[in-house]
Enzyme design. Structure first.
Site, short mmCIF file in Angstrom:
data_model
loop_
_atom_site.label_atom_id
_atom_site.label_comp_id
_atom_site.label_asym_id
_atom_site.label_seq_id
_atom_site.Cartn_x
_atom_site.Cartn_y
_atom_site.Cartn_z
N LYS A 233 39.29 48.00 35.14
CA LYS A 233 38.05 47.22 35.29
C LYS A 233 37.04 47.68 34.24
O LYS A 233 36.70 48.88 34.17
CB LYS A 233 37.51 47.46 36.71
CG LYS A 233 36.57 46.41 37.21
CD LYS A 233 36.29 46.70 38.69
CE LYS A 233 35.38 45.72 39.32
NZ LYS A 233 34.96 46.15 40.67
C1 E4P Z 1 33.62 43.53 42.68
O1 E4P Z 1 34.57 43.94 42.05
C2 E4P Z 1 32.50 44.37 43.14
O2 E4P Z 1 33.04 45.58 43.61
C3 E4P Z 1 31.76 43.80 44.32
O3 E4P Z 1 32.24 42.52 44.67
C4 E4P Z 1 30.28 43.92 44.24
O4 E4P Z 1 29.75 43.42 45.44
P1 E4P Z 1 28.24 43.73 45.91
O5 E4P Z 1 27.33 42.83 45.14
O6 E4P Z 1 28.25 43.38 47.37
O7 E4P Z 1 27.99 45.17 45.64
#
Ligand code: E4P
Length: 217
Positions: A87
């Site tokens: 990522k």
């Molecule tokens: C995605 O990969 C992120 O980890 C996640 O969806 C972020 O979500 P949040 O905005 O609830 O922190």
């Protein structure tokens, strides 16, 4: 649409896996830190534990901000298990790293995407998937689901292979709306996935069936 779970909690990953609907997992540094998992060895061991639960794609985020650091870190992460997806943040160095990993056959998830322009750049660099954060867009008084429609439309115009992974999902309706918009994947908290199970007419109908079965027995 593929279902990923957005958590680092092993029990939640196992629960979603046992439901039979799990296609993968996303984590991020905040989710890891919330569990007190810090330092390279602990983080890598935790990714290994997640990959032991599921053979679905598991996104593991780099912490470096520069291209050489992202490459070194991502290559190490990719060695943890064959289902690791590296990522990478949506930055100029991130795009370079995505291109590098594409040339090595390593899958990437471009994270922190908030516009169709960013999605286009990540797709051109060769990202396997891109993560628009729809809940955070809603929080800032814009329409997150609308962005999913826009990115899906743009990608169709050019036949990009990059998958649209709707992230920052907050509730069951978000999941359904992202499916309507044509997202390839939604990554969701366990509560939002389980929320899809609920309908009052299901509960009423079930109670009625059980009641009737006793009457005519
Ligand atoms: C995605 O990969 C992120 O980890 C996640 O969806 C972020 O979500 P949040 O905005 O609830 O922190």
């Amino acid at each position: 649409m593929k279902f990923y779970i957005d958590t680092a909690v092993l029990a939640e990953i196992k629960e979603a896996h046992d439901m039979g609907i799990l296609d993968g997992v996303t984590t991020n540094p905040s989710l890891m830190a919330k569990l007190g998992i810090q330092g390279k060895d602990a983080i890598h061991a935790h990714y290994k534990a997640i990959c032991d639960i599921t053979s679905g794609e598991v996104s593991a985020e780099v912490l470096s901000m520069d291209f050489p650091g992202m490459v070194a870190e991502g290559e190490e992460l990719a060695k943890i298990a064959k289902n690791i997806v590296v990522k990478i943040p949506m930055t100029a160095d991130g795009l370079k790293a995505i291109k590098h990993f594409k040339s090595k056959g390593i899958k990437t998830n471009c994270t922190l995407v908030f516009s169709a322009g960013q999605a286009l750049l990540a797709a051109k660099a060769g990202a396997t998937m891109i993560s628009p954060f729809i809940g955070r867009i809603d929080d800032s008084n814009w329409d997150g689901v609308q962005l999913i429609y826009q990115i899906v439309d743009v990608f169709k115009n050019y036949d990009f292979e990059t998958e649209v992974l709707a992230a920052s999902i907050r509730n069951p309706l978000h999941i359904v709306k992202c499916a309507e918009a044509g997202a390839d994947i939604a990554t969701c908290p366990l509560g939002a996935i389980k929320g899809l199970l609920n309908h009052p007419l299901t509960n009423i109908g079930l109670a009625q069936f059980i009641e009737d079965s006793k009457k005519f027995a």
